[in-house]
Design a protein around this motif. Sequence first.
Motif, PDB file in Angstrom:
ATOM      1  N   GLY A 102      -2.127   2.792  -1.226  1.00  0.00           N
ATOM      2  CA  GLY A 102      -1.194   2.344  -2.242  1.00  0.00           C
ATOM      3  C   GLY A 102      -1.052   0.839  -2.279  1.00  0.00           C
ATOM      4  N   ASP A 103      -0.031   0.419  -2.970  1.00  0.00           N
ATOM      5  CA  ASP A 103       0.331  -0.990  -3.053  1.00  0.00           C
ATOM      6  C   ASP A 103       0.532  -1.535  -1.637  1.00  0.00           C
ATOM      7  N   PRO A 104      -0.133  -2.653  -1.300  1.00  0.00           N
ATOM      8  CA  PRO A 104       0.027  -3.180   0.065  1.00  0.00           C
ATOM      9  C   PRO A 104       1.462  -3.608   0.371  1.00  0.00           C
ATOM     10  N   ARG A 105       2.294  -3.737  -0.650  1.00  0.00           N
ATOM     11  CA  ARG A 105       3.702  -4.092  -0.401  1.00  0.00           C
ATOM     12  C   ARG A 105       4.528  -2.879   0.003  1.00  0.00           C
ATOM     13  N   GLY A 106       4.024  -1.679  -0.286  1.00  0.00           N
ATOM     14  CA  GLY A 106       4.809  -0.474  -0.006  1.00  0.00           C
ATOM     15  C   GLY A 106       5.157   0.241  -1.294  1.00  0.00           C
ATOM     16  N   ARG A 107       5.764   1.424  -1.172  1.00  0.00           N
ATOM     17  CA  ARG A 107       6.098   2.236  -2.323  1.00  0.00           C
ATOM     18  C   ARG A 107       7.188   1.579  -3.171  1.00  0.00           C
ATOM     19  N   PRO A 108       7.062   1.661  -4.497  1.00  0.00           N
ATOM     20  CA  PRO A 108       8.094   1.074  -5.353  1.00  0.00           C
ATOM     21  C   PRO A 108       9.474   1.701  -5.135  1.00  0.00           C
ATOM     22  N   GLU A 109       9.534   3.013  -4.833  1.00  0.00           N
ATOM     23  CA  GLU A 109      10.835   3.661  -4.604  1.00  0.00           C
ATOM     24  C   GLU A 109      11.580   2.963  -3.462  1.00  0.00           C
ATOM     25  N   LEU A 110      10.855   2.655  -2.385  1.00  0.00           N
ATOM     26  CA  LEU A 110      11.508   2.034  -1.231  1.00  0.00           C
ATOM     27  C   LEU A 110      11.840   0.568  -1.509  1.00  0.00           C
ATOM     28  N   ALA A 123      -4.580  12.535   4.352  1.00  0.00           N
ATOM     29  CA  ALA A 123      -4.295  11.624   3.243  1.00  0.00           C
ATOM     30  C   ALA A 123      -4.193  10.199   3.770  1.00  0.00           C
ATOM     31  N   PRO A 124      -4.712   9.235   3.010  1.00  0.00           N
ATOM     32  CA  PRO A 124      -4.621   7.836   3.434  1.00  0.00           C
ATOM     33  C   PRO A 124      -3.171   7.355   3.527  1.00  0.00           C
ATOM     34  N   GLY A 125      -2.307   7.907   2.664  1.00  0.00           N
ATOM     35  CA  GLY A 125      -0.922   7.451   2.624  1.00  0.00           C
ATOM     36  C   GLY A 125      -0.176   7.675   3.930  1.00  0.00           C
ATOM     37  N   LEU A 126      -0.648   8.601   4.770  1.00  0.00           N
ATOM     38  CA  LEU A 126       0.021   8.820   6.059  1.00  0.00           C
ATOM     39  C   LEU A 126      -0.124   7.613   6.966  1.00  0.00           C
ATOM     40  N   ARG A 127      -1.168   6.830   6.752  1.00  0.00           N
ATOM     41  CA  ARG A 127      -1.462   5.670   7.612  1.00  0.00           C
ATOM     42  C   ARG A 127      -1.498   6.079   9.088  1.00  0.00           C
ATOM     43  N   LEU A 128      -2.408   6.995   9.389  1.00  0.00           N
ATOM     44  CA  LEU A 128      -2.588   7.466  10.759  1.00  0.00           C
ATOM     45  C   LEU A 128      -4.056   7.363  11.145  1.00  0.00           C
ATOM     46  N   GLY A 129      -4.298   6.631  12.208  1.00  0.00           N
ATOM     47  CA  GLY A 129      -5.647   6.514  12.745  1.00  0.00           C
ATOM     48  C   GLY A 129      -5.583   6.441  14.257  1.00  0.00           C
ATOM     49  N   TRP A 130      -6.750   6.448  14.904  1.00  0.00           N
ATOM     50  CA  TRP A 130      -6.774   6.442  16.363  1.00  0.00           C
ATOM     51  C   TRP A 130      -8.065   5.814  16.862  1.00  0.00           C
ATOM     52  N   MET A 131      -7.988   5.266  18.048  1.00  0.00           N
ATOM     53  CA  MET A 131      -9.167   4.690  18.681  1.00  0.00           C
ATOM     54  C   MET A 131      -9.233   5.225  20.102  1.00  0.00           C
ATOM     55  N   PRO A 134       0.909 -13.583  -2.549  1.00  0.00           N
ATOM     56  CA  PRO A 134      -0.500 -13.141  -2.621  1.00  0.00           C
ATOM     57  C   PRO A 134      -1.182 -13.181  -1.254  1.00  0.00           C
ATOM     58  N   ALA A 135      -0.944 -14.234  -0.484  1.00  0.00           N
ATOM     59  CA  ALA A 135      -1.583 -14.330   0.831  1.00  0.00           C
ATOM     60  C   ALA A 135      -1.097 -13.217   1.753  1.00  0.00           C
ATOM     61  N   VAL A 136       0.194 -12.920   1.687  1.00  0.00           N
ATOM     62  CA  VAL A 136       0.758 -11.882   2.560  1.00  0.00           C
ATOM     63  C   VAL A 136       0.186 -10.511   2.210  1.00  0.00           C
ATOM     64  N   THR A 137       0.107 -10.193   0.931  1.00  0.00           N
ATOM     65  CA  THR A 137      -0.386  -8.866   0.563  1.00  0.00           C
ATOM     66  C   THR A 137      -1.892  -8.768   0.775  1.00  0.00           C
ATOM     67  N   GLU A 138      -2.601  -9.878   0.602  1.00  0.00           N
ATOM     68  CA  GLU A 138      -4.046  -9.819   0.800  1.00  0.00           C
ATOM     69  C   GLU A 138      -4.384  -9.710   2.279  1.00  0.00           C
ATOM     70  N   HIS A 139      -3.651 -10.436   3.090  1.00  0.00           N
ATOM     71  CA  HIS A 139      -3.955 -10.467   4.526  1.00  0.00           C
ATOM     72  C   HIS A 139      -3.539  -9.168   5.209  1.00  0.00           C
ATOM     73  N   GLU A 188       9.633  -6.749  -6.464  1.00  0.00           N
ATOM     74  CA  GLU A 188       8.258  -7.251  -6.537  1.00  0.00           C
ATOM     75  C   GLU A 188       7.911  -8.144  -5.351  1.00  0.00           C
ATOM     76  N   HIS A 189       8.934  -8.745  -4.742  1.00  0.00           N
ATOM     77  CA  HIS A 189       8.688  -9.687  -3.638  1.00  0.00           C
ATOM     78  C   HIS A 189       8.969  -9.066  -2.274  1.00  0.00           C
ATOM     79  N   LEU A 190       9.291  -7.792  -2.293  1.00  0.00           N
ATOM     80  CA  LEU A 190       9.556  -7.097  -1.037  1.00  0.00           C
ATOM     81  C   LEU A 190       8.256  -6.543  -0.457  1.00  0.00           C
ATOM     82  N   VAL A 191       8.103  -6.658   0.844  1.00  0.00           N
ATOM     83  CA  VAL A 191       6.922  -6.136   1.525  1.00  0.00           C
ATOM     84  C   VAL A 191       7.401  -5.295   2.714  1.00  0.00           C
ATOM     85  N   VAL A 192       6.987  -4.032   2.741  1.00  0.00           N
ATOM     86  CA  VAL A 192       7.376  -3.131   3.830  1.00  0.00           C
ATOM     87  C   VAL A 192       6.363  -3.267   4.963  1.00  0.00           C
ATOM     88  N   ARG A 193       6.860  -3.443   6.177  1.00  0.00           N
ATOM     89  CA  ARG A 193       5.975  -3.584   7.344  1.00  0.00           C
ATOM     90  C   ARG A 193       6.504  -2.706   8.475  1.00  0.00           C
TER      91      ARG A 193
END
Lengths: 460, 460
Positions: B144-152, A311-319, B327-332, B171-176
């Motif tokens: 999914g949403d590049p910011r992360g899951r809404p639950e988190l 699944a893409p949601g796992l965010r697992l890849g390798w090089m 927008p720049a953060v989620t796009e990048h 809406e302004h939170l970004v999980v990294r």
Amino acid sequence: MAERWATFGIDLHLDPTGPGLRRGLTDALREAVRTGRLAPGTRLPSSRSLAADLGIARNTVADAYADLVAEGRLTARQGSGTRVADRAAPAPPAAAPSPRRTPGRLPYSLVPGTPDLSSFPRAEWLRATRRALAAAPHDAFGYGDPRGRPELRTALADYLARVRGVRADPEHLVVRPGFADGLRLLCEVLRARGARTLAVESYGLDVHRDLATRAGLHTTPLPHDALGTRAQEPGTADAVLLSPAHQFPLGGALLPERRAAVVDLARRTGTLILEDDYDGEFRYDRQPVGALQDLDPDHVVYLGTASKSLAPGLRLGWMVVPPSLLPAVTEHGGLTVGVVEQLTLAEFLTSGAYDRHVRAARLRYRRRRDALVRALAERAPDVQVTGIAAGLHAVLRLPPGTERSVVQAATWHGLLVHGLSRFRHPDADVTPSDALVVGYATPPDHAWAATLEALCRALP
Amino acid sequence: MAERWATFGIDLHLDPTGPGLRRGLTDALREAVRTGRLAPGTRLPSSRSLAADLGIARNTVADAYADLVAEGRLTARQGSGTRVADRAAPAPPAAAPSPRRTPGRLPYSLVPGTPDLSSFPRAEWLRATRRALAAAPHDAFGYGDPRGRPELRTALADYLARVRGVRADPEHLVVRPGFADGLRLLCEVLRARGARTLAVESYGLDVHRDLATRAGLHTTPLPHDALGTRAQEPGTADAVLLSPAHQFPLGGALLPERRAAVVDLARRTGTLILEDDYDGEFRYDRQPVGALQDLDPDHVVYLGTASKSLAPGLRLGWMVVPPSLLPAVTEHGGLTVGVVEQLTLAEFLTSGAYDRHVRAARLRYRRRRDALVRALAERAPDVQVTGIAAGLHAVLRLPPGTERSVVQAATWHGLLVHGLSRFRHPDADVTPSDALVVGYATPPDHAWAATLEALCRALP
């Protein structure tokens, strides 16, 4: 602002030269629907006449309408034009299940790139997580090796050698959160070493090209002929991005003589090959073609992912990275994949759960591909299915000039599907041809029959 | 090559002007030990005489020796010089536990930045994973949403508002995946918007400065006086990186008038503030100082992490991003954190398990800090503990000119500890002072007493 438009009471502040024109128009329309200024059932002007009114391109209006149809705020039906949607969802077709119509989504999707998410093996994954958490040494929870946990690198090296013929030393394996992140990292490393240009296939994903561009690399399209990508002709590019086992999206395998030729060229000129092996596990008619990397691990970076196999949601890849590039890759990119996920995947691989899951998925997707081919032969004889029997998508060749209208017709039938044209590199020197890229793995099992039905109805 | 050195049969091909000199020397020595050309017990020349022989700086030799001592290949004991280690590990001190001496590691560590990894709540984490996997909708496993899951994002917004006073809209939170990845992303976005310079504190982590440099930003040190960082004087920098609640590594809190002044300046000039709130949960003497972001969410990016509160290996961090930058953060930056990890953390937060874990950890680390202060008062009265009673580290002020020798003495006692000097920005206009940065949370509970003992023995 023209009179006809003003009758809707829409206050548009659009900069007709700006890049945000489509978004601005979409937002204004959405807001008008939301606040009720555009009442349910209201018929909107045709895209042609609204475009003329606003003095903007017709496609911009058509795109804004399409976005709002996709969101369920407008409806577009043949013969009755584009209208503001009623609050109540329309009744589903008699024979079909009734999928939840969430805002912003059509009920059916054949967008490629995603496996059937409803078949993610949750229970098996949890079991592997339990074993991984029980066995992990304390220091696994610290800042670790930027390449990833040794347990996972060893398990992946074994798997890749066995299943994909990759020459993988665990020391040269680097775990990353998905293919795109690995590609970004490689592009940044290449740019820092002075690279300027990445050659890419004439057809591919714009998000990958955008990644390279943001990293400071110019992308140029590789020549393309009736036999596929002329990978051996990258011009003066510093690196070449290829999907040799199963070209995305066209679906062919790179010809053996071209595989050999591009590796020879890489060896001669120092060009680096980036091998995107996104769905190498899935071949239905015979054993998959092995990885290109095997021909020269010093000039090929092999990139794989669990995004299609699990699944893409796992965010697992390798090089698997050539030794000369490894220090720059590990220095530039710190570890970004959580240890629990890493150790769980290692468990999944070594316990055989990964093999079992891939075997079951291969069978399921093969049946879907067969059903797709059968249905089209019967109901849309003008449409030809192309690409090798592999992976999670097929390309449907359409009669000339019909791609756009078929995509639009699919929308009317509640189906989101992509035309081939959106995958074409803007500078590609190819004769545009009309086709759909159909991701037949995307629907959940319960929606597959209805999705296929919607597709057949949209085809000419 | 000088005669004395040649007697060891070492073949050194060193470029005495290159940056790889230390590594080349280290590698050559390691290889000689490995192959037995330098037999166990062999006494090596002093760093002074070898440096003279090779015509290189004495520090380079001392550093190479120190690396190999840290790896367990050489031993350095007062009075007996540096020798090739015996194969058998030396017997541990009588009263101490006998931690495994793995290659490349000293048995004890007070390197800051890591919580006690042996206290990671494995069982609670597994329970949260089970609940998360059971409750996740199918589409959570997709791209999914590049910011992360809404639950988190919702769970984090609640938590940060409650515990850190952050004004956080989900809406302004970004999980990294961790703080460093968030900082890299922000630096790349800033660079793409034309930023040139990031002002950083005079003392901080070189890996953070290196991240900024790789993203194309020049780092300049903020002025520093007896009261701490003069955050309000970033010169012409486009952005300022601060750790206001608990300066890393010096351990002070940014003065209230300086907090207000730097936010005023940001509002006036458009400078962006990056707030590194790495250990804001841990204050022992009173309620923690709230986040700076609260003063102006439009000009401050708040960055937090689970690396100190839970474990760095999870690779979980978050940012609260001003709307103009979102927008720049989620796009990048695409989504790079696995969904299972995200949903598990959301469960951990909403179930109260996170609060319980932080409370228990706070108590444990507070006791350690108290024990450290008591032990030093008794056994090293010349050493002063500085920094507020917070976080996972303290700064031990040493008599002038002793830092290097104390760090070396610690190595002799099997303890890895960092001097303050390694955290200083190379361009910082500060009077160097001698100190240790002691990460008292790092040792597992069973090794804490022995680690403290090793530290006391190393101090003057």
